[in-house]
Design a protein around this motif. Structure first.
Motif, PDB file in Angstrom:
ATOM      1  N   GLY A   1       0.729  -1.055  -0.083  1.00  0.00           N
ATOM      2  CA  GLY A   1      -0.397  -0.251   0.001  1.00  0.00           C
ATOM      3  C   GLY A   1       0.407   1.340  -0.101  1.00  0.00           C
ATOM      4  O   GLY A   1       0.275   2.078  -0.377  1.00  0.00           O
ATOM      5  N   LEU A   2       2.006   1.349   0.013  1.00  0.00           N
ATOM      6  CA  LEU A   2       3.024   2.363   0.473  1.00  0.00           C
ATOM      7  C   LEU A   2       2.916   2.800  -1.401  1.00  0.00           C
ATOM      8  O   LEU A   2       3.973   1.262  -2.217  1.00  0.00           O
ATOM      9  N   SER A   3       2.958   3.750  -1.643  1.00  0.00           N
ATOM     10  CA  SER A   3       3.298   4.045  -3.244  1.00  0.00           C
ATOM     11  C   SER A   3       4.745   4.027  -3.428  1.00  0.00           C
ATOM     12  O   SER A   3       5.202   3.753  -4.614  1.00  0.00           O
ATOM     13  N   ALA A   4       5.571   4.004  -2.547  1.00  0.00           N
ATOM     14  CA  ALA A   4       6.902   4.362  -2.980  1.00  0.00           C
ATOM     15  C   ALA A   4       7.641   3.304  -2.733  1.00  0.00           C
ATOM     16  O   ALA A   4       8.936   2.806  -2.826  1.00  0.00           O
ATOM     17  N   LEU A   5       6.701   1.980  -2.459  1.00  0.00           N
ATOM     18  CA  LEU A   5       7.259   0.419  -2.560  1.00  0.00           C
ATOM     19  C   LEU A   5       6.658  -0.653  -3.324  1.00  0.00           C
ATOM     20  O   LEU A   5       5.924  -0.282  -3.661  1.00  0.00           O
ATOM     21  N   ILE A   6       7.638  -1.420  -3.946  1.00  0.00           N
ATOM     22  CA  ILE A   6       6.480  -2.687  -4.720  1.00  0.00           C
ATOM     23  C   ILE A   6       6.079  -2.966  -4.337  1.00  0.00           C
ATOM     24  O   ILE A   6       5.913  -3.012  -2.759  1.00  0.00           O
ATOM     25  N   SER A   7       5.308  -3.591  -4.959  1.00  0.00           N
ATOM     26  CA  SER A   7       3.935  -4.366  -3.338  1.00  0.00           C
ATOM     27  C   SER A   7       3.516  -5.376  -3.254  1.00  0.00           C
ATOM     28  O   SER A   7       4.160  -6.722  -4.572  1.00  0.00           O
ATOM     29  N   VAL A   8       4.010  -6.144  -2.479  1.00  0.00           N
ATOM     30  CA  VAL A   8       4.588  -7.631  -2.363  1.00  0.00           C
ATOM     31  C   VAL A   8       3.118  -8.466  -1.887  1.00  0.00           C
ATOM     32  O   VAL A   8       2.111  -8.218  -0.702  1.00  0.00           O
ATOM     33  N   THR A   9       2.445  -9.127  -2.943  1.00  0.00           N
ATOM     34  CA  THR A   9       0.950  -9.230  -2.871  1.00  0.00           C
ATOM     35  C   THR A   9       0.824 -11.027  -1.763  1.00  0.00           C
ATOM     36  O   THR A   9       0.239 -11.365  -1.516  1.00  0.00           O
ATOM     37  N   ASP A  10       2.259 -12.095  -2.499  1.00  0.00           N
ATOM     38  CA  ASP A  10       2.217 -12.709  -1.463  1.00  0.00           C
ATOM     39  C   ASP A  10       3.325 -13.724  -1.681  1.00  0.00           C
ATOM     40  O   ASP A  10       4.503 -13.243  -2.056  1.00  0.00           O
ATOM     41  N   VAL A  11       3.383 -14.570  -0.276  1.00  0.00           N
ATOM     42  CA  VAL A  11       4.854 -15.373   0.130  1.00  0.00           C
ATOM     43  C   VAL A  11       4.845 -16.846  -0.056  1.00  0.00           C
ATOM     44  O   VAL A  11       3.546 -17.154   1.358  1.00  0.00           O
ATOM     45  N   VAL A  12       4.971 -17.736  -0.397  1.00  0.00           N
ATOM     46  CA  VAL A  12       4.943 -19.415  -0.918  1.00  0.00           C
ATOM     47  C   VAL A  12       5.397 -20.044  -0.473  1.00  0.00           C
ATOM     48  O   VAL A  12       7.052 -19.658  -0.841  1.00  0.00           O
ATOM     49  N   GLU A  13       5.617 -21.209  -0.440  1.00  0.00           N
ATOM     50  CA  GLU A  13       6.577 -22.478  -0.544  1.00  0.00           C
ATOM     51  C   GLU A  13       6.433 -23.405  -0.989  1.00  0.00           C
ATOM     52  O   GLU A  13       5.029 -24.230  -1.328  1.00  0.00           O
ATOM     53  N   ASP A  14       7.613 -24.010  -2.113  1.00  0.00           N
ATOM     54  CA  ASP A  14       7.109 -24.619  -2.939  1.00  0.00           C
ATOM     55  C   ASP A  14       8.179 -25.456  -3.589  1.00  0.00           C
ATOM     56  O   ASP A  14       8.990 -24.176  -3.755  1.00  0.00           O
ATOM     57  N   ASN A  15       8.551 -26.835  -4.161  1.00  0.00           N
ATOM     58  CA  ASN A  15       9.909 -26.818  -4.840  1.00  0.00           C
ATOM     59  C   ASN A  15      10.704 -27.278  -4.121  1.00  0.00           C
ATOM     60  O   ASN A  15      11.635 -27.142  -4.660  1.00  0.00           O
ATOM     61  N   GLY A  16      10.470 -26.934  -2.592  1.00  0.00           N
ATOM     62  CA  GLY A  16      11.260 -26.903  -1.707  1.00  0.00           C
ATOM     63  C   GLY A  16      12.471 -25.754  -1.446  1.00  0.00           C
ATOM     64  O   GLY A  16      13.522 -25.393  -0.286  1.00  0.00           O
ATOM     65  N   THR A  17      11.879 -24.382  -2.149  1.00  0.00           N
ATOM     66  CA  THR A  17      12.509 -23.374  -1.816  1.00  0.00           C
ATOM     67  C   THR A  17      10.848 -21.844  -1.676  1.00  0.00           C
ATOM     68  O   THR A  17       9.928 -22.612  -0.852  1.00  0.00           O
ATOM     69  N   ALA A  18      11.722 -21.109  -1.790  1.00  0.00           N
ATOM     70  CA  ALA A  18      10.082 -20.041  -0.854  1.00  0.00           C
ATOM     71  C   ALA A  18      10.527 -19.265  -2.834  1.00  0.00           C
ATOM     72  O   ALA A  18      10.563 -18.947  -3.225  1.00  0.00           O
ATOM     73  N   TYR A  19       9.121 -18.668  -2.965  1.00  0.00           N
ATOM     74  CA  TYR A  19       8.851 -17.688  -3.498  1.00  0.00           C
ATOM     75  C   TYR A  19       8.386 -16.251  -2.867  1.00  0.00           C
ATOM     76  O   TYR A  19       6.683 -16.048  -2.186  1.00  0.00           O
ATOM     77  N   ALA A  20       8.669 -15.187  -3.450  1.00  0.00           N
ATOM     78  CA  ALA A  20       7.960 -13.993  -2.903  1.00  0.00           C
ATOM     79  C   ALA A  20       7.018 -12.987  -4.211  1.00  0.00           C
ATOM     80  O   ALA A  20       7.557 -12.969  -5.614  1.00  0.00           O
ATOM     81  N   ILE A  21       5.707 -13.048  -4.387  1.00  0.00           N
ATOM     82  CA  ILE A  21       5.393 -12.512  -6.026  1.00  0.00           C
ATOM     83  C   ILE A  21       4.420 -11.058  -5.227  1.00  0.00           C
ATOM     84  O   ILE A  21       4.187 -11.063  -4.734  1.00  0.00           O
ATOM     85  N   TYR A  22       4.967 -10.308  -6.551  1.00  0.00           N
ATOM     86  CA  TYR A  22       4.497  -8.806  -6.373  1.00  0.00           C
ATOM     87  C   TYR A  22       4.436  -8.163  -7.633  1.00  0.00           C
ATOM     88  O   TYR A  22       4.439  -8.656  -8.573  1.00  0.00           O
ATOM     89  N   GLU A  23       4.066  -7.184  -7.585  1.00  0.00           N
ATOM     90  CA  GLU A  23       3.504  -5.956  -8.443  1.00  0.00           C
ATOM     91  C   GLU A  23       4.041  -6.502  -9.506  1.00  0.00           C
ATOM     92  O   GLU A  23       5.440  -6.344  -9.836  1.00  0.00           O
ATOM     93  N   TYR A  24       3.362  -6.150 -11.045  1.00  0.00           N
ATOM     94  CA  TYR A  24       4.393  -5.849 -12.581  1.00  0.00           C
ATOM     95  C   TYR A  24       4.032  -5.036 -12.969  1.00  0.00           C
ATOM     96  O   TYR A  24       3.147  -4.497 -13.020  1.00  0.00           O
ATOM     97  N   THR A  25       5.471  -3.924 -12.808  1.00  0.00           N
ATOM     98  CA  THR A  25       5.037  -2.514 -13.346  1.00  0.00           C
ATOM     99  C   THR A  25       5.937  -2.316 -14.869  1.00  0.00           C
ATOM    100  O   THR A  25       6.781  -2.911 -14.879  1.00  0.00           O
ATOM    101  N   ASP A  26       5.262  -0.638 -14.871  1.00  0.00           N
ATOM    102  CA  ASP A  26       5.770  -0.374 -16.238  1.00  0.00           C
ATOM    103  C   ASP A  26       6.823   0.297 -15.702  1.00  0.00           C
ATOM    104  O   ASP A  26       7.504   1.435 -16.816  1.00  0.00           O
ATOM    105  N   ALA A  27       7.237   0.501 -14.966  1.00  0.00           N
ATOM    106  CA  ALA A  27       8.421   1.293 -14.120  1.00  0.00           C
ATOM    107  C   ALA A  27       9.931   0.786 -14.721  1.00  0.00           C
ATOM    108  O   ALA A  27      10.340  -0.463 -15.190  1.00  0.00           O
ATOM    109  N   VAL A  28      10.871   1.727 -14.532  1.00  0.00           N
ATOM    110  CA  VAL A  28      12.132   2.004 -15.711  1.00  0.00           C
ATOM    111  C   VAL A  28      13.043   2.183 -14.316  1.00  0.00           C
ATOM    112  O   VAL A  28      13.057   2.725 -13.678  1.00  0.00           O
ATOM    113  N   PRO A  29      13.996   1.547 -14.532  1.00  0.00           N
ATOM    114  CA  PRO A  29      15.797   1.831 -13.810  1.00  0.00           C
ATOM    115  C   PRO A  29      15.710   3.702 -13.241  1.00  0.00           C
ATOM    116  O   PRO A  29      15.489   3.578 -14.739  1.00  0.00           O
ATOM    117  N   LEU A  30      15.809   3.921 -12.470  1.00  0.00           N
ATOM    118  CA  LEU A  30      16.531   5.242 -12.577  1.00  0.00           C
ATOM    119  C   LEU A  30      17.350   5.836 -13.420  1.00  0.00           C
ATOM    120  O   LEU A  30      17.150   6.315 -14.307  1.00  0.00           O
TER     121      LEU A  30
END
Length: 362
Positions: free
Chosen positions: A122-151
């Motif tokens: 919800g903080l506009s100046a941070l990427i929005s992380v929506t989920d954290v899951v575990e699978d395949n013997g490891t972990a995954y973080a899911i976050y927004e796909y944006t059209d932003a470009v590197p500074l």
């Protein structure tokens, strides 16, 4: 399961039966490099995995598709290649023999980091992380796909390679406030740079590029990702503890890059087990040995100020005529500018003695 056969596995836009995406140019027959997940793998029965976008010492980021919400996402997989592996074509992660303890510690750091970030959604100046899951013997973080470009890309697209202070102030101050929120939540970024700070289509900054601390510190179990000219000296493993001051040091360097079209000063390691010292040669700065020692001490002094005053130090820049300062010291070397930015006190003044010493040695 929803039909995803018509999606480009890079930009996640529908392309019908086309082999090559008309939007991003990705070809459907492009191979996925090992040890990364095969194209169209599914994580946690929900997230479709596409092309590798980037990777570093603690993992890899894929383009992804949320099959429940039917939106494009990014999928960050914990995959520290120094201590684990995956056979070509497989999905299960295998921990290297003798690395079990390091893997467990880093795995827990990954889960802790991304779960904290998810709580800050919800903080506009941070990427929005929506989920954290575990699978395949490891972990995954899911976050927004944006059209932003590197500074960095944004700055290079300007006619001058930098932006004026008034524009920088509007862009950077919300990001600095978000950085303070991160610190309050117990998160130290350790990788702020023009590559990890993004610019959205409407000109706002987003902090991205999060990694566990083990991947942002030299001489550890993982392959470190340090950004020369932006990583603080303590990240090289010899100069004391890391903390909020580490991010402020990085942030000041990024701000300087935005105001002046020049790369910052990096560090080199002097011998095995030696100290990290300023890399003057790579910055194109000719400095006598005595002066080099002086500026090395000045950098340490800057860190001490940051440790005492925290991120609020740079907040004082909101009322400071930084453009006038930069014009006045235009002939000084780049390290001078960084030290002026980070060492200035709350009265917007510096010691006359310090300024005089800079002029004499510059």
């Amino acid at each position: 399961m929803p039909n995803t056969d018509n999606l480009c596995m890079s930009c996640m836009k529908p392309i019908g039966d086309a082999k090559q995406c008309p939007y991003c140019g990705y070809h459907a027959d492009s191979p996925q490099l090992s040890p990364y997940l095969p194209i169209r793998s599914v994580v946690a029965n929900r997230y479709l995995v596409g092309k590798v976008l980037e990777f570093n010492g603690d993992g890899v980021t894929y383009a992804g598709w949320d099959m429940t919400e039917r939106i494009a996402v990014k999928v960050r997989e914990f995959l520290p290649d120094a201590i684990c592996s995956r056979e070509n074509g497989e999905t299960q992660v295998r921990v290297m023999q003798g690395c079990e303890r390091a893997y467990t510690d880093c795995y827990q750091s990954f889960l802790e980091l991304w779960r904290k970030l998810m709580r800050l959604m919800g903080l506009s100046a941070l990427i929005s992380v929506t989920d954290v899951v575990e699978d395949n013997g490891t972990a995954y973080a899911i976050y927004e796909y944006t059209d932003a470009v590197p500074l960095r890309k944004y700055l290079l697209s300007t006619s001058t390679g930098y932006i004026p202070w008034e524009r920088a102030r509007q862009m950077f101050m919300p990001a600095l406030s978000a950085l303070g929120t991160l610190h309050s939540a117990g998160i130290i970024h350790r990788g702020l740079s023009p590559q990890t700070i993004l610019v959205t289509p409407d000109g706002k900054l987003k902090i991205s590029g999060f990694s566990i601390w083990q991947a942002r510190t030299a001489r550890g179990d993982l392959n470190p990702e340090l950004f020369p000219g932006y990583a603080a000296i303590e990240q090289y493993g010899f100069e004391g503890q890391q903390g909020a001051w580490t991010d402020i040091y990085d942030f000041a360097a990024v701000l300087y890059r935005a105001l002046k079209a020049a790369d910052e000063l990096g560090y080199t390691l002097q011998g095995r087990g030696g100290r990290a010292t300023p890399d003057w040669n790579s910055a194109g700065i000719i400095v006598p040995e005595v002066a080099s020692e002086y500026y090395a001490r000045l950098v340490h002094k800057a860190k001490d100020f940051l440790a005492a005053k925290g991120y609020s130090l740079i907040m004082k820049l909101t009322d400071f005529k930084a453009a006038e300062l930069l014009d006045a010291i235009n002939t000084m070397s780049r390290i001078h500018v960084k030290c002026l930015l980070v060492v200035m006190d709350t009265e917007e003044n510096m010691s006359d003695q310090l300024i005089s010493a800079m002029h004499r040695s510059g």
